[in-house]
Design an enzyme around this catalytic site. Structure first.
Site, PDB file in Angstrom:
ATOM      1  N   GLY A  49       0.795  -1.224   0.000  1.00 23.93           N
ATOM      2  CA  GLY A  49       0.000   0.000   0.000  1.00 23.93           C
ATOM      3  C   GLY A  49       0.824   1.269   0.000  1.00 23.93           C
ATOM      4  O   GLY A  49       0.278   2.373  -0.061  1.00 23.93           O
ATOM      5  N   HIS A  50       2.166   1.175   0.056  1.00 23.05           N
ATOM      6  CA  HIS A  50       3.008   2.383   0.194  1.00 23.05           C
ATOM      7  C   HIS A  50       4.267   2.247  -0.640  1.00 23.05           C
ATOM      8  O   HIS A  50       5.344   2.075  -0.080  1.00 23.05           O
ATOM      9  CB  HIS A  50       3.376   2.582   1.657  1.00 23.05           C
ATOM     10  CG  HIS A  50       3.831   3.965   1.980  1.00 23.05           C
ATOM     11  ND1 HIS A  50       5.161   4.329   1.977  1.00 23.05           N
ATOM     12  CD2 HIS A  50       3.142   5.057   2.325  1.00 23.05           C
ATOM     13  CE1 HIS A  50       5.270   5.599   2.330  1.00 23.05           C
ATOM     14  NE2 HIS A  50       4.055   6.064   2.554  1.00 23.05           N
ATOM     15  N   TYR A  51       4.326   2.369  -1.804  1.00 25.44           N
ATOM     16  CA  TYR A  51       3.319   2.500  -2.841  1.00 25.44           C
ATOM     17  C   TYR A  51       3.487   1.334  -3.777  1.00 25.44           C
ATOM     18  O   TYR A  51       4.611   0.926  -4.032  1.00 25.44           O
ATOM     19  CB  TYR A  51       3.506   3.811  -3.604  1.00 25.44           C
ATOM     20  CG  TYR A  51       3.377   5.026  -2.716  1.00 25.44           C
ATOM     21  CD1 TYR A  51       2.134   5.551  -2.407  1.00 25.44           C
ATOM     22  CD2 TYR A  51       4.507   5.631  -2.181  1.00 25.44           C
ATOM     23  CE1 TYR A  51       2.022   6.678  -1.604  1.00 25.44           C
ATOM     24  CE2 TYR A  51       4.388   6.750  -1.372  1.00 25.44           C
ATOM     25  CZ  TYR A  51       3.151   7.268  -1.079  1.00 25.44           C
ATOM     26  OH  TYR A  51       3.049   8.360  -0.277  1.00 25.44           O
ATOM     27  N   VAL A  56       8.149   2.372  -0.880  1.00 29.65           N
ATOM     28  CA  VAL A  56       8.980   3.198  -0.010  1.00 29.65           C
ATOM     29  C   VAL A  56       8.580   2.911   1.432  1.00 29.65           C
ATOM     30  O   VAL A  56       7.385   2.889   1.755  1.00 29.65           O
ATOM     31  CB  VAL A  56       8.779   4.701  -0.317  1.00 29.65           C
ATOM     32  CG1 VAL A  56       9.551   5.577   0.658  1.00 29.65           C
ATOM     33  CG2 VAL A  56       9.188   5.018  -1.748  1.00 29.65           C
TER      34      VAL A  56
END
Length: 148
Positions: A49-51, A56
């Site tokens: 989810g990041h990203y 990251v």
């Protein structure tokens, strides 16, 4: 004890997957400083989810990894281990700066030194780096509390 493997870390921190963010203590000088390793892999639960298109490590988790290193230094300095009623809380985070992204495959080196210890408050200078380049830095203030 100047180094700690994951089994010793688990004895000194209450954190567990997915929130344990340190893998090995490379060097520790009780009452002074600690150097810790965090291997960052694509298997981290936050990367999807990041990203998804450019993974990251979230800055807040880098700060948390530094805080876990600080907790290891604190418990080692006190010559004790946390029990099920011990919780380390943030009291403050000052001068946090994020200088470069941390990505899967990086080895994050966490360096923390004690600046002050007074009335149950610990203040630390903390820096995270990858390949000698600073990724993040901050001053952390924490306290140990017993919960009932």
């Amino acid at each position: 004890m100047t180094t700690m493997d994951i089994h010793q870390i688990l004895e000194h921190l209450p954190h567990r997957y997915p929130f344990l963010l340190v893998d090995r203590v490379l060097d520790i000088v009780p009452g002074e400083k600690i150097r810790v390793l965090k291997n960052v892999t694509m298997n981290e639960p936050f990367f999807p989810g990041h990203y998804p298109h450019h993974p990251v490590m979230p800055g807040v988790l880098i700060i948390e990894a530094l805080a876990q290193a600080a907790a290891l230094l604190s418990f080692n300095t006190m010559g004790s281990k946390p029990d099920e009623n011990s919780v380390v809380y943030f009291v403050g985070i000052d001068n946090a700066r994020f200088k470069s992204p941390v990505s899967p495959g990086d080895q994050l080196i966490l360096e923390v030194s004690i600046l002050l210890r007074k009335r149950g408050i610990w203040k630390f200078a903390a820096k995270a780096s990858v390949d000698g380049q600073t990724a993040a830095e901050a001053e952390l203030m924490c306290t140990l509390r017993t919960i009932e």
